[in-house]
Design an enzyme around this catalytic site. Structure first.
Site, mmCIF file in Angstrom:
data_model
loop_
_atom_site.group_PDB
_atom_site.id
_atom_site.type_symbol
_atom_site.label_atom_id
_atom_site.label_comp_id
_atom_site.label_asym_id
_atom_site.label_seq_id
_atom_site.Cartn_x
_atom_site.Cartn_y
_atom_site.Cartn_z
ATOM 1 N N ARG A 287 1.327 2.802 16.614
ATOM 2 C CA ARG A 287 0.705 3.785 15.721
ATOM 3 C C ARG A 287 0.783 5.224 16.571
ATOM 4 N NH1 ARG A 287 2.044 0.482 12.207
ATOM 5 N NH2 ARG A 287 0.272 -0.679 11.097
ATOM 6 N N SER B 268 -0.909 -9.790 4.654
ATOM 7 C CA SER B 268 -0.355 -8.575 5.129
ATOM 8 C C SER B 268 0.174 -8.646 6.578
ATOM 9 C CB SER B 268 -1.838 -7.389 5.304
ATOM 10 O OG SER B 268 -1.428 -6.686 5.981
ATOM 11 N N ASP C 87 -6.168 0.710 12.404
ATOM 12 C CA ASP C 87 -5.036 1.539 12.341
ATOM 13 C C ASP C 87 -5.357 3.268 11.973
ATOM 14 O OD1 ASP C 87 -2.968 -0.282 13.409
ATOM 15 O OD2 ASP C 87 -2.737 -0.988 11.486
ATOM 16 N N ASP D 21 0.764 -1.316 0.117
ATOM 17 C CA ASP D 21 0.003 -0.134 0.077
ATOM 18 C C ASP D 21 0.875 1.227 -0.023
ATOM 19 O OD1 ASP D 21 -2.506 -1.334 -0.113
ATOM 20 O OD2 ASP D 21 -2.381 -1.596 2.266
HETATM 21 N N1 ARG Z 1 -5.876 -6.307 14.044
HETATM 22 C C1 ARG Z 1 -4.705 -5.732 14.616
HETATM 23 C C2 ARG Z 1 -4.626 -4.462 15.370
HETATM 24 O O1 ARG Z 1 -5.607 -3.626 15.182
HETATM 25 C C3 ARG Z 1 -3.407 -5.660 13.641
HETATM 26 C C4 ARG Z 1 -3.596 -4.886 12.425
HETATM 27 C C5 ARG Z 1 -2.631 -4.723 11.613
HETATM 28 N N2 ARG Z 1 -2.205 -5.839 10.649
HETATM 29 C C6 ARG Z 1 -1.657 -6.224 9.713
HETATM 30 N N3 ARG Z 1 -1.536 -7.061 9.100
HETATM 31 N N4 ARG Z 1 -1.246 -4.895 8.852
HETATM 32 O O2 ARG Z 1 -3.824 -4.184 16.194
#
Ligand code: ARG
Length: 401
Positions: free
Chosen positions: A92, A173, A121, A12
């Site tokens: 994050r 991912s 995220d 992405d």
């Molecule tokens: N579900 C997890 C969260 O909300 C991980 C999200 C990111 N996962 C990823 N494969 N990019 O914190």
């Protein structure tokens, strides 16, 4: 227009640079944080510039990540929905904080991220941006552009010669840092399907783990891990070590269906060997040290704390209040825990602390026993008074009927 974008080098964010340049006619500044993921900085920089970034910023934030995010969450026993140590969620706000710093330095107009419009995220990034720099415009290309699937993005990247590492065979991912790895997409989207072995990145399968257990002694001071097997080590070194030894024993695989903030249930898997071992050991120590009331109450705080972190509310007064409470609870959380790692299983098998409330002379069934058995008579009489009255009432009503 100048835009600072959170850049991972993944599918992405690689496309985003090109997109932002074209759509906003912008000067794009890519930012990557080292949070303990596997990265080759030089290659990443080359790739960012080649894909169209004007500048590339790279910062090693591992120390700060451990100090300001991981350790407070370990102390808080923060596991979202009882399982997920939140490696991604915790990272994050830190990345956002740095992006804001760079945006201010570069006098940028906007910040951008590569999160989808249906995940957590995006919320974490954007609430952090709002809190730290409300004047910055926020751009979320994935919510704007026309690609409907990852397949389409892969096609686009190939057409535009944007180098990517995803393929149709390995469509996961992945988000990685030193507190754990989050893996989604591909076959994992079917919650009935057992995760294929190739989805796991840093753990071997419990079946393939050694047939002999591995014992580790972890030392804590005020809730912080400070040593392994009698040797003092920095928390970050402890985490690195436990990720390795845990992974070699098949520890820390988490297969879960979780509730996202936007209401979707999603099936994701995680690998978090160090987090699993440290949470196990740390909670065990608290069990020895906390009063019953404190232990029960902190459980409630942990649930709330985890929700706040997961929901992107790291920067909030409520989270600060809970952290202040948690900090106070850790005053006596010092001591050692012996952990046994065996074929995917991590169990505390020994614990000791100078602040333990465990009294062997009280617990024992031998003649060393000093507990006043007689006192229990009076205790039960008073503790059971309401029970007695309620029981009598019940029988009275029954007789009347
Ligand atoms: N579900 C997890 C969260 O909300 C991980 C999200 C990111 N996962 C990823 N494969 N990019 O914190």
């Amino acid at each position: 227009m100048k835009i600072v974008v959170a850049y991972s080098g993944g599918l992405d964010t690689s496309i985003i640079i090109k997109y932002l340049k074209e759509k906003y006619n912008a000067e794009v500044i890519a930012f990557t944080a080292n949070l303990g993921q596997k990265i080759k900085v030089n290659e990443l920089e080359k790739k960012a510039i080649k894909t169209g970034a004007k500048k590339f910023y790279f910062e090693d934030l591992r120390g700060k990540f451990v100090q300001d995010y991981i350790l407070p969450s370990l102390k808080a026993s923060a596991l979202y929905q009882d399982k997920y140590p939140m490696a991604t969620s915790l990272s994050r706000p830190l990345i956002a904080e740095r992006m804001v710093k760079i945006a201010k330095k570069e006098k940028a107009d906007a910040v951008a991220h590569g999160c989808t419009g249906k995940g957590n995220d995006q919320v974490r990034f954007e609430l952090s941006f709002k809190y730290l720099a409300p004047e910055l415009k926020i751009i979320a290309p994935l919510r704007e552009w026309e690609f409907k699937s990852r397949e389409e993005e892969i096609e686009y990247a190939k057409k535009n010669k944007i180098p990517i590492s995803v393929s149709k065979e390995k469509p996961y991912s992945i988000d990685e840092n030193l507190w754990g790895i989050s893996i989604e997409c591909g076959k994992l989207e079917n919650p009935w399907e057992e995760p294929p072995e190739d989805a796991y990145q840093i753990t071997i399968s419990p079946e393939k783990a050694p047939d002999k257990p591995t014992y580790i002694e972890i030392e804590f001071e005020k809730g912080i891990p400070v040593g392994i097997n009698g040797k003092k080590l920095k928390p970050i070194k402890i985490i690195d070590y436990l990720n390795k030894i845990g992974g070699d024993n098949g520890i820390g695989r988490i297969d879960m269906v979780e509730d996202r903030l936007v209401g979707i249930k999603s099936r994701e898997i995680y690998e978090a060997p160090a987090a699993t071992i440290l949470h196990t050991a740390h909670s065990e120590l608290e069990k020895l040290i906390f009063s019953k009331e404190l232990w029960e109450f902190k459980k409630i705080v942990s649930i709330k704390f985890s929700q706040l972190v997961y929901y992107g509310l790291w920067f909030s007064n409520f989270r600060e209040c809970l952290s202040a409470f948690v900090e106070e609870t850790q005053k006596y959380v010092s001591g050692k825990v012996k952990v046994k790692l065996y074929k995917g299983n991590c169990e505390a098998v020994g614990r000791k602390s100078p602040y333990s409330l465990y009294e062997e002379n009280l617990a024992t069934y031998t003649k060393k026993d000093i507990f006043n058995h007689k006192a229990s008579e009076g205790f039960i009489e008073i503790f059971g008074l309401t029970t007695l009255l309620e029981g009598k009432r019940k029988w009275k009503i029954k007789k009347k009927k």
